[in-house]
Enzyme design. Structure first.
Site, PDB file in Angstrom:
ATOM      1  N   TRP A   1       0.838  -1.214   0.000  1.00 23.65           N
ATOM      2  CA  TRP A   1       0.000   0.000   0.000  1.00 23.65           C
ATOM      3  C   TRP A   1       0.862   1.248   0.000  1.00 23.65           C
ATOM      4  CZ3 TRP A   1      -4.391  -1.072  -1.836  1.00 23.65           C
ATOM      5  CH2 TRP A   1      -5.010  -2.300  -1.549  1.00 23.65           C
TER       6      TRP A   1
ATOM      7  N   ASP B   1      -1.088   7.018   6.208  1.00 23.97           N
ATOM      8  CA  ASP B   1      -2.193   6.129   5.867  1.00 23.97           C
ATOM      9  C   ASP B   1      -2.379   5.213   7.080  1.00 23.97           C
ATOM     10  OD1 ASP B   1      -3.865   4.126   4.999  1.00 23.97           O
ATOM     11  OD2 ASP B   1      -2.641   3.542   3.275  1.00 23.97           O
TER      12      ASP B   1
ATOM     13  N   LYS C   1     -11.920  -1.295   8.200  1.00 18.56           N
ATOM     14  CA  LYS C   1     -11.224  -2.233   9.079  1.00 18.56           C
ATOM     15  C   LYS C   1     -11.541  -1.926  10.542  1.00 18.56           C
ATOM     16  CE  LYS C   1      -7.847  -2.140   5.482  1.00 18.56           C
ATOM     17  NZ  LYS C   1      -8.123  -3.424   4.843  1.00 18.56           N
TER      18      LYS C   1
HETATM   19  N1  PMP Z   1      -3.967   1.360   2.715  1.00 14.26           N
HETATM   20  C1  PMP Z   1      -3.945   0.274   3.510  1.00 14.26           C
HETATM   21  C2  PMP Z   1      -2.960   0.201   4.617  1.00 14.26           C
HETATM   22  C3  PMP Z   1      -4.859  -0.767   3.253  1.00 14.26           C
HETATM   23  O1  PMP Z   1      -4.842  -1.858   4.030  1.00 14.26           O
HETATM   24  C4  PMP Z   1      -5.778  -0.653   2.196  1.00 14.26           C
HETATM   25  C5  PMP Z   1      -6.828  -1.697   1.901  1.00 14.26           C
HETATM   26  N2  PMP Z   1      -6.628  -2.950   2.346  1.00 14.26           N
HETATM   27  C6  PMP Z   1      -5.739   0.484   1.388  1.00 14.26           C
HETATM   28  C7  PMP Z   1      -4.829   1.479   1.698  1.00 14.26           C
HETATM   29  C8  PMP Z   1      -6.663   0.656   0.234  1.00 14.26           C
HETATM   30  O2  PMP Z   1      -7.870   1.060   0.744  1.00 14.26           O
HETATM   31  P1  PMP Z   1      -9.178   1.242  -0.158  1.00 14.26           P
HETATM   32  O3  PMP Z   1      -9.583  -0.111  -0.585  1.00 14.26           O
HETATM   33  O4  PMP Z   1     -10.125   1.889   0.816  1.00 14.26           O
HETATM   34  O5  PMP Z   1      -8.834   2.127  -1.292  1.00 14.26           O
END
Ligand code: PMP
Length: 363
Positions: A102, A172, A196
């Site tokens: 991510w 993030d 989450k």
């Molecule tokens: N950042 C992290 C740390 C994640 O775990 C995730 C999704 N698992 C995301 C970003 C992406 O999030 P989204 O699906 O809401 O775009």
């Protein structure tokens, strides 16, 4: 109803009292004869929810007037672009600390928009750990420094924030927001997809420091919906918000407050994680944790078994034992137990017992 332990990485388990309240209010919200799903986002009922959710979020993170909370759409993935669109002007450089897939995605998105610098990366080590302080090389004057506080896929987490001096720190926190105590005032901006630790999919929460927004926002060229200033000015009501998702998030925030806030969440999360990590460490090498011990996440516990056939067997038998959502991300393989705020200690104990029993039979 068949009770299960839900270890899904997100969307993930929600607090039971929250689901029960939502169920109770679904057909008739506070005597209005209709559901919150069917109400105008300009109604006083929704405005109250929007305001209460912001107030609770700020109260839990102990930030005062200098911060705003926004409820946006497009997931954390849209934040990967919004941060540089708003805060990375031509000629400036943004620093990214790469600690997982991510973080890489956030970095790649910023690289489409402006100049970026990798201040540290543990990619060569399969993202098993968080970089040490002496490995971090910031650029001369970064517009901001971006980190991913918890790496959902690899099961690692920052336990000591990087020292970035007076540079704006952006995080993030999608997979560990509201799971532990921390000094939120160290951050210029925090974002998190709700699905989450905060609520259902469909809303992304952003905490933004107002003075940074004012100082850095030269974003006239940025599309209206992608400008933080738009949403700050309109209290997250510039367009139709994901009202039901915000409503549920507000209930989850209320549940966190009623449960004792972040101190209580952290204490319980440490206890829960300990139970599962002890099961790994006490298995005589049958289970091998992906993360190095100093970087272990309290939210996502990742581990491998001696071979893939046993991993498949483990997941099958776990499902039979009513423990679901345990498959590791395809890039790491093995098992991942996501034990967010709403996962009970009993769930973690059930998993640990199952792990010990599995070792007795197959170890
Ligand atoms: N950042 C992290 C740390 C994640 O775990 C995730 C999704 N698992 C995301 C970003 C992406 O999030 P989204 O699906 O809401 O775009």
């Amino acid at each position: 109803m068949r009770m299960i332990y839900n270890f899904n990485p997100g969307p993930a388990v929600l607090p039971r009292p929250v689901l029960e309240q939502a169920q109770q209010e679904l057909l008739d919200y506070q005597g209005r004869g209709m559901s919150i799903l069917e109400m105008s986002h300009r109604s006083k009922e929704y405005e109250a929810i929007n305001a209460e959710a912001e107030a609770r979020f700020k109260r839990l993170l102990n930030v005062g007037d200098g911060y705003r909370v926004l409820f946006l759409q497009g997931g954390a993935s849209t934040q990967f672009a919004m941060v540089p669109l708003n805060f990375l002007p031509p000629g400036a450089v943004a620093d990214y600390l790469l600690t997982g897939a991510w973080a890489e995605k956030a970095y790649e998105e910023a690289a489409r928009i402006g100049q970026v610098h990798i201040a540290a990366s543990t990619r060569e080590e399969q993202y098993r750990r968080i970089p040490r302080a002496d490995e971090i090389r910031l650029s001369a004057a970064p517009a901001y420094v971006h980190i991913t506080s918890n790496n959902t896929i690899y099961g690692t987490q920052w336990h000591t924030w990087p020292d970035v001096g007076d540079r704006p720190l952006v995080a993030d926190m999608s997979s560990d927001i509201m799971s532990r105590q921390f000094d939120a005032r160290r951050f210029a901006l925090i974002y998190a997809g709700a699905q989450k630790n905060l609520g259902p999919a469909g809303v992304t929460v952003v905490l933004i420091r107002e003075d940074w927004l004012e100082r850095a926002a030269r974003a006239e060229h940025v599309p209206t919906m992608l400008r933080y200033a738009t949403h700050v000015q309109h209290n997250s009501l510039y367009n139709t918000p994901p009202a039901f998702a915000v409503y549920l998030t507000n209930l989850v925030l209320g549940w966190i407050e009623a449960s004792g806030g972040l101190a209580a969440m952290e204490q319980r999360n440490r206890q829960k994680a300990q139970v599962v990590y002890d099961a790994i460490d006490g298995s005589g090498g049958f289970y091998r944790g992906h993360a190095t011990p100093d970087s272990r996440s309290l939210m996502n516990v990742t581990f491998r078994l001696p071979n893939e056939a046993l991993e498949k067997q483990f997941l099958r038998e776990a499902t039979d034992a009513r423990m679901v959502g345990l498959a590791g991300h395809r890039s790491v393989g093995g098992v991942r137990a996501s034990i967010y705020n709403a996962m009970s200690l009993e769930g973690c104990q059930a998993l640990a017992s199952f792990m010990a029993e599995f070792t007795r039979r197959y170890g």
